[in-house]
Design an enzyme around this catalytic site. Structure first.
Site, short mmCIF file in Angstrom:
data_model
loop_
_atom_site.label_atom_id
_atom_site.label_comp_id
_atom_site.label_asym_id
_atom_site.label_seq_id
_atom_site.Cartn_x
_atom_site.Cartn_y
_atom_site.Cartn_z
N ASN A 1 -2.64 115.54 -121.71
CA ASN A 1 -3.33 116.65 -122.38
C ASN A 1 -3.72 116.16 -123.78
OD1 ASN A 1 -1.01 116.69 -123.95
ND2 ASN A 1 -0.14 118.47 -122.93
N ASP B 1 -4.33 126.32 -115.47
CA ASP B 1 -3.62 125.82 -116.65
C ASP B 1 -4.61 125.36 -117.72
OD1 ASP B 1 -1.08 125.03 -117.93
OD2 ASP B 1 -1.92 123.01 -117.76
#
Ligand code: COA
Length: 341
Positions: free
Chosen positions: A17, A216
């Site tokens: 991420n 997500d």
């Protein structure tokens, strides 16, 4: 009987991420893959031993993800570490399989290992010849009557809970013009995705893990828009996958904030599918879920989050509901911790 499955994979930069840790969505996708493999294997390897009827012996199936129970992200996983994902079948009902999945991170330089996630998933076997047909699940053997009883209780509890969540499915996220910072309208976000073959199972329907990763991603965008800091997924509440999503559909995944505590934010995510080719079928809601995020400082320490500015009765109601979920999850985490000590 095959009731255990393990996979290991080194975490690479494309799993990261923006903080540089492994993306929560990547972990959810690996968990779902492990569950799908063990569930599908189980439902296909015992053909003929426990089925009645003449056509079932040749009717192979694929396990479709029907539900994921509340999942906590206990520790971050880092790029370069090895993810060990182990899946075990822990309960079978007539038409569903419960799979428990544990994820361990291993630092292969120091040898340090940590349990990063524990998840419970429910799969339903669908015939490969006719995706609308649900196949009977071969029963597993339990190590004790208590284990079977505990599994039955979990099965009955989730069945009850499912009835309640179906009611939220009609809600929509509406566009707000010129929203004020820290309001729901300011951070709400959507992404649009065309379902391609690489997203799909052998049936030509989206893998649950692909959908969870997109969910997500949207929730992460909402959280970052609100906090303007790095953020990480802390937990995902139970998700029910009521409807399949076919190859060629356009899916819109939308997220909006519902609640802020001192250091956490809750985001509600909706997945809507639009069958472009079979347009007469119309758009439909395929799944909804609540994600909890934490805002991090430059040293990856949790930060206080800006409080959500609630506008109107509906938002206030959702805020109160979010607070109740927050308090319930917090109490459960504390109880689990005490039990482990
Ligand atoms: N969670 C857990 N189990 C579920 C479930 C859910 N959300 N929905 C249904 N089930 C179980 C039922 O308990 C039942 O098992 P049982 O007879 O042993 O109790 C079995 O599935 C069949 O239930 P039924 O009500 O007849 O099926 P349905 O018409 O609701 O269809 C699915 C169930 C899962 C096939 C259907 O909801 C579906 O296709 N969902 C999408 C699956 C998918 O595409 N997943 C990936 C999403 S991106």
């Amino acid at each position: 009987m095959i009731s255990l499955y393990e996979l290991s994979r080194i975490m690479r930069p494309d799993d990261a991420n923006i903080v540089g840790n492994v993306h929560g969505g990547t972990i959810l996708k690996m968990i779902e893959e492990a569950g799908c493999i063990i569930g599908t294997r189980h439902c296909n390897t015992q053909r003929g031993t426990c089925f009645s009827g003449s056509d079932v012996d040749n009717d192979r199936c694929l396990a479709a993800l029907a539900r994921v129970e509340h999942t906590d992200f206990l520790y971050p996983m880092f790029i370069g570490e090895v993810a060990h994902v182990s899946a075990e079948i822990t309960y079978t009902s007539k038409h569903s399989v419960e799979v428990q999945v544990n994820v361990l991170s291993e630092n292969i330089v120091t040898g340090a290992k940590k349990l990063t996630n524990k998840a419970t998933l429910w799969y339903v076997p669908l015939s490969l010849q006719n995706v609308a047909k649900i196949i009977e699940v071969p029963p597993i053997e339990y190590s004790s009557p208590e284990r079977e009883e505990a599994g039955k209780k979990r099965y009955e509890a989730q069945k009850l809970e499912r009835l309640e969540t179906k009611e939220r499915n009609g809600e929509v996220i509406t566009h707000v013009s010129l929203p004020e910072p820290y309001t729901v309208g300011f951070s709400q976000s959507s992404l649009i995705h065309l379902v391609c073959p690489s997203d799909c199972t052998l049936h030509g329907f989206v893998h649950g893990g692909v959908t969870m990763k997109l969910m997500d991603e949207v929730a992460g965008i909402v959280a970052a828009r609100h906090c303007k800091t790095n953020i990480v997924t802390a937990s995902v509440d139970a998700i029910n996958f009521h409807r399949k999503i076919k190859k060629g559909c356009v899916i819109t995944v939308s997220g909006r904030m519902t609640f802020t505590s001192n250091k956490s934010i809750e985001i509600e995510v909706f997945v809507d599918a639009d069958p472009l080719v079979e347009a007469e079928k119309g758009k439909y809601r395929a799944a909804t879920a609540f994600f909890t995020y934490i805002s991090l400082d430059v040293d990856n320490k949790p930060l206080p989050v800006p409080p959500l500015k609630v506008e109107g009765e509906e938002e206030q109601k959702r805020f109160e509901e979010g607070k109740a979920r927050y308090l319930q999850n917090k109490a459960k985490r504390l109880a689990d911790k005490e039990q482990q000590q």
